[in-house]
Scaffold this motif. Structure first.
Motif, PDB file in Angstrom:
ATOM      1  N   SER A  18       0.836  -1.212   0.000  1.00 44.77           N
ATOM      2  CA  SER A  18       0.000   0.000   0.000  1.00 44.77           C
ATOM      3  C   SER A  18       0.869   1.260   0.000  1.00 44.77           C
ATOM      4  O   SER A  18       0.549   2.252  -0.657  1.00 44.77           O
ATOM      5  CB  SER A  18      -0.886   0.062   1.239  1.00 44.77           C
ATOM      6  OG  SER A  18      -1.634  -1.099   1.389  1.00 44.77           O
ATOM      7  N   ARG A  19       1.972   1.196   0.759  1.00 38.56           N
ATOM      8  CA  ARG A  19       2.871   2.362   0.857  1.00 38.56           C
ATOM      9  C   ARG A  19       3.409   2.757  -0.513  1.00 38.56           C
ATOM     10  O   ARG A  19       3.626   3.917  -0.814  1.00 38.56           O
ATOM     11  CB  ARG A  19       4.063   2.073   1.782  1.00 38.56           C
ATOM     12  CG  ARG A  19       3.733   1.935   3.225  1.00 38.56           C
ATOM     13  CD  ARG A  19       3.275   3.233   3.849  1.00 38.56           C
ATOM     14  NE  ARG A  19       1.893   3.139   4.234  1.00 38.56           N
ATOM     15  CZ  ARG A  19       1.078   4.171   4.475  1.00 38.56           C
ATOM     16  NH1 ARG A  19       1.515   5.404   4.354  1.00 38.56           N
ATOM     17  NH2 ARG A  19      -0.158   3.984   4.825  1.00 38.56           N
ATOM     18  N   ARG A  20       3.647   1.753  -1.354  1.00 39.89           N
ATOM     19  CA  ARG A  20       4.150   2.049  -2.706  1.00 39.89           C
ATOM     20  C   ARG A  20       3.194   2.976  -3.439  1.00 39.89           C
ATOM     21  O   ARG A  20       3.598   3.925  -4.109  1.00 39.89           O
ATOM     22  CB  ARG A  20       4.256   0.747  -3.522  1.00 39.89           C
ATOM     23  CG  ARG A  20       5.306  -0.204  -3.031  1.00 39.89           C
ATOM     24  CD  ARG A  20       5.197  -1.523  -3.777  1.00 39.89           C
ATOM     25  NE  ARG A  20       6.250  -2.434  -3.380  1.00 39.89           N
ATOM     26  CZ  ARG A  20       6.348  -3.676  -3.811  1.00 39.89           C
ATOM     27  NH1 ARG A  20       5.441  -4.167  -4.638  1.00 39.89           N
ATOM     28  NH2 ARG A  20       7.343  -4.438  -3.423  1.00 39.89           N
ATOM     29  N   ASN A 159      10.896  -0.616  -1.661  1.00 40.77           N
ATOM     30  CA  ASN A 159      10.696  -0.238  -0.250  1.00 40.77           C
ATOM     31  C   ASN A 159      10.824  -1.448   0.671  1.00 40.77           C
ATOM     32  O   ASN A 159      11.176  -1.322   1.835  1.00 40.77           O
ATOM     33  CB  ASN A 159       9.363   0.514  -0.030  1.00 40.77           C
ATOM     34  CG  ASN A 159       8.123  -0.346  -0.238  1.00 40.77           C
ATOM     35  OD1 ASN A 159       8.195  -1.492  -0.658  1.00 40.77           O
ATOM     36  ND2 ASN A 159       6.961   0.221   0.050  1.00 40.77           N
ATOM     37  N   VAL A 160      10.562  -2.628   0.119  1.00 37.40           N
ATOM     38  CA  VAL A 160      10.731  -3.861   0.897  1.00 37.40           C
ATOM     39  C   VAL A 160      12.163  -3.951   1.432  1.00 37.40           C
ATOM     40  O   VAL A 160      12.379  -4.368   2.570  1.00 37.40           O
ATOM     41  CB  VAL A 160      10.548  -5.136   0.019  1.00 37.40           C
ATOM     42  CG1 VAL A 160       9.855  -6.197   0.760  1.00 37.40           C
ATOM     43  CG2 VAL A 160       9.987  -4.885  -1.327  1.00 37.40           C
ATOM     44  N   ILE A 161      13.113  -3.594   0.585  1.00 40.53           N
ATOM     45  CA  ILE A 161      14.515  -3.663   0.990  1.00 40.53           C
ATOM     46  C   ILE A 161      14.930  -2.343   1.650  1.00 40.53           C
ATOM     47  O   ILE A 161      15.535  -2.330   2.718  1.00 40.53           O
ATOM     48  CB  ILE A 161      15.432  -3.921  -0.248  1.00 40.53           C
ATOM     49  CG1 ILE A 161      14.961  -5.158  -1.038  1.00 40.53           C
ATOM     50  CG2 ILE A 161      16.904  -4.041   0.163  1.00 40.53           C
ATOM     51  CD1 ILE A 161      14.993  -6.448  -0.281  1.00 40.53           C
ATOM     52  N   GLY A 162      14.584  -1.239   1.012  1.00 40.09           N
ATOM     53  CA  GLY A 162      15.047   0.070   1.474  1.00 40.09           C
ATOM     54  C   GLY A 162      14.497   0.450   2.834  1.00 40.09           C
ATOM     55  O   GLY A 162      15.186   1.065   3.638  1.00 40.09           O
ATOM     56  N   TYR A 163      13.257   0.112   3.091  1.00 40.12           N
ATOM     57  CA  TYR A 163      12.653   0.516   4.370  1.00 40.12           C
ATOM     58  C   TYR A 163      12.345  -0.681   5.274  1.00 40.12           C
ATOM     59  O   TYR A 163      12.785  -0.748   6.421  1.00 40.12           O
ATOM     60  CB  TYR A 163      11.376   1.342   4.128  1.00 40.12           C
ATOM     61  CG  TYR A 163      10.642   1.596   5.408  1.00 40.12           C
ATOM     62  CD1 TYR A 163      11.051   2.591   6.287  1.00 40.12           C
ATOM     63  CD2 TYR A 163       9.568   0.793   5.786  1.00 40.12           C
ATOM     64  CE1 TYR A 163      10.413   2.785   7.503  1.00 40.12           C
ATOM     65  CE2 TYR A 163       8.921   0.991   7.007  1.00 40.12           C
ATOM     66  CZ  TYR A 163       9.346   1.982   7.846  1.00 40.12           C
ATOM     67  OH  TYR A 163       8.719   2.159   9.050  1.00 40.12           O
ATOM     68  N   TYR A 164      11.577  -1.645   4.761  1.00 41.66           N
ATOM     69  CA  TYR A 164      11.052  -2.703   5.642  1.00 41.66           C
ATOM     70  C   TYR A 164      12.117  -3.689   6.121  1.00 41.66           C
ATOM     71  O   TYR A 164      12.011  -4.215   7.222  1.00 41.66           O
ATOM     72  CB  TYR A 164       9.889  -3.441   4.965  1.00 41.66           C
ATOM     73  CG  TYR A 164       8.674  -2.539   4.875  1.00 41.66           C
ATOM     74  CD1 TYR A 164       7.826  -2.371   5.959  1.00 41.66           C
ATOM     75  CD2 TYR A 164       8.413  -1.816   3.719  1.00 41.66           C
ATOM     76  CE1 TYR A 164       6.745  -1.513   5.903  1.00 41.66           C
ATOM     77  CE2 TYR A 164       7.327  -0.951   3.642  1.00 41.66           C
ATOM     78  CZ  TYR A 164       6.493  -0.805   4.734  1.00 41.66           C
ATOM     79  OH  TYR A 164       5.432   0.063   4.687  1.00 41.66           O
ATOM     80  N   LEU A 165      13.131  -3.935   5.284  1.00 44.26           N
ATOM     81  CA  LEU A 165      14.133  -4.915   5.699  1.00 44.26           C
ATOM     82  C   LEU A 165      14.800  -4.500   7.016  1.00 44.26           C
ATOM     83  O   LEU A 165      15.039  -5.334   7.887  1.00 44.26           O
ATOM     84  CB  LEU A 165      15.178  -5.120   4.582  1.00 44.26           C
ATOM     85  CG  LEU A 165      16.203  -6.212   4.849  1.00 44.26           C
ATOM     86  CD1 LEU A 165      15.527  -7.559   5.033  1.00 44.26           C
ATOM     87  CD2 LEU A 165      17.223  -6.301   3.708  1.00 44.26           C
ATOM     88  N   GLY A 166      15.073  -3.205   7.172  1.00 49.44           N
ATOM     89  CA  GLY A 166      15.703  -2.708   8.407  1.00 49.44           C
ATOM     90  C   GLY A 166      14.842  -3.019   9.620  1.00 49.44           C
ATOM     91  O   GLY A 166      15.353  -3.445  10.665  1.00 49.44           O
ATOM     92  N   ALA A 167      13.528  -2.817   9.486  1.00 50.43           N
ATOM     93  CA  ALA A 167      12.619  -3.078  10.609  1.00 50.43           C
ATOM     94  C   ALA A 167      12.543  -4.582  10.888  1.00 50.43           C
ATOM     95  O   ALA A 167      12.503  -5.012  12.052  1.00 50.43           O
ATOM     96  CB  ALA A 167      11.236  -2.514  10.298  1.00 50.43           C
TER      97      ALA A 167
END
Ligand SMILES: N[C@@H](CCC(=O)N[C@@H](CS)C(=O)NCC(=O)O)C(=O)O
Length: 223
Positions: A18-20, A159-167
């Motif tokens: 959804s964020r995309r 964003n899966v890698i850029g943002y969510y992977l860190g979390a």
């Protein structure tokens, strides 16, 4: 005319897919209404608009639904003028679609398996993550973003890698994307999460970590 358009996004704050769509609409400057969905208790509208997959996100434009985040991004790119998401040249467009598909089909799947998958498959999945990140490392080398000088289609899908992977890494207590192994991709993730548009339109990291942690614990408990 933008004022005559009715644009509604069915999504959830938790959902990276959804964020995309949120990012693409914001970049495009397109006003829209957001309907927060509970994926455990889906609304009748969501089931009506996406009967095939019954998933978010769904973008409803003047009553017509479009499902699947990558398809929605292309629709946004083709429908409203403004900030381009895909490159102009056919070959570059094909390559952007290739990498976006790779991120969803290979990277995301391996990350999910390494984090939530059966314990006896996690080690192998972790190796797959490393291999997949290495392909992205090669692709991002020499560029600020996958889209060149600014965020584009692949970055948004990424964003899966850029943002969510860190979390996910924080919730898991294990790193997957490191400066040592994937320096260019690591730098890209930093650039990506430093962009205002990304910062302002993704949940705070702590909230995502709190969302992932119980899922990881539950999957460990059931293994
Ligand atoms: N390929 C889809 C994936 C969408 C997806 O998996 N959405 C999740 C939320 S992040 C969902 O709706 N899950 C509910 C379910 O599977 O029943 C896309 O790119 O939009």
């Amino acid at each position: 005319m933008a004022s005559q358009q009715e644009v509604k996004l069915y999504g959830s704050w938790r959902s990276g897919f959804s964020r995309r769509v949120v990012i693409a609409l914001k970049l495009r400057g397109m006003p829209y209404g957001f309907v927060e969905e509970d994926t455990q208790n889906k609304s009748a509208d969501l089931l009506k608009y996406n009967p095939v997959h019954q998933k978010i996100p769904v973008l409803v434009h003047n009553g017509k639904p479009i499902a699947e985040s990558q398809i929605i991004l292309e629709y946004i790119d083709e429908t409203w003028p403004g900030y381009p998401l895909l490159p102009q040249e056919p070959y570059d467009r094909a390559m952007a679609r290739f990498w976006a598909k790779f991120i969803d089909d290979k990277c995301l799947k391996s990350v999910v398996k390494a984090s939530w998958g059966p314990v006896d498959e996690q080690e192998k999945a972790f190796e797959e993550v490393q291999e997949n990140l290495s392909f992205l490392e090669e692709e991002i080398q020499g560029k600020k973003f996958f889209g060149g000088e600014r965020v584009g289609f692949v970055d948004i899908v990424g964003n899966v890698i850029g943002y969510y992977l860190g979390a996910i890494e924080e919730a898991l207590g294990q790193e997957m994307l490191t400066k040592e192994k994937h320096p260019c991709l690591y730098e890209w993730a930093h650039e990506y999460t430093s962009c205002n548009i990304i910062k302002e339109n993704h949940p705070p990291r702590d909230r995502s970590v709190d969302y992932f942690r119980p899922q990881i614990q539950a999957s460990r408990a059931s293994n």
